[in-house]
Enzyme design. Structure first.
Site: not given
Length: 158
Positions: A23-24, A86-87, A93, A97, A124, A131
């Protein structure tokens, strides 16, 4: 449901670390092995800790938080540095997290730690927005520096 990781969770934690690295856009940097993770989390001198988010209906792991203690010289107490949160995409949703962060914040409050910190990639935006919704604020006046690979070896060998 959030629970502390157990040695039996090493394969799923390892798999989710690989998913996070993809993902990153940094799969080539994810070199952790199951053995290294086991030693870091459950060896004679644990260096890190992990919590697992489980799906309420199935009990399947859907996310994790991997963290370790840091120390603030200015405050004179420990804090938590969240290395990875990480989820899995299909579980996002649903509150996993937030539940993971809440469990770490609870540890901070219970133990008298005064900081819960982490880094997020500048691109991101979904995570940044999440956050911020929790009240977290970026530390814009600080830049992260890192020594790895050849530069680390060169300095350590000087």
């Amino acid at each position: 449901m959030i629970r502390p990781a157990t040695p039996a969770d090493i394969p799923v934690i390892h798999a989710m670390i690989r998913e996070l690295a993809e993902y990153e856009k940094a799969s080539h940097e994810a070199r952790a092995t199951r053995g290294r993770l086991h030693e870091a989390l459950f060896g004679a001198h644990p260096a890190a800790y992990a919590h697992i988010a489980q799906d309420d209906a199935t009990g399947e792991p859907v996310g994790f938080a991997l963290w370790f203690l840091n120390f603030s010289t200015w405050r004179g107490v420990h804090g938590i540095y969240l290395e990875d949160l990480y989820v899995r995409p299909e579980a996002r949703g649903a509150g996993h997290g937030k539940a993971l962060l809440t469990s770490l914040a609870r540890i901070c409050v219970e133990r008298g730690y005064e900081r819960l910190e982490w880094s997020v990639l500048n691109w991101n935006q979904p995570s940044i927005d999440f956050y911020r919704s929790l009240g977290a604020r970026p530390q814009d006046e600080w830049s992260v520096y890192r020594l790895t690979d050849g530069a680390l070896s060169a300095l350590g060998s000087a």
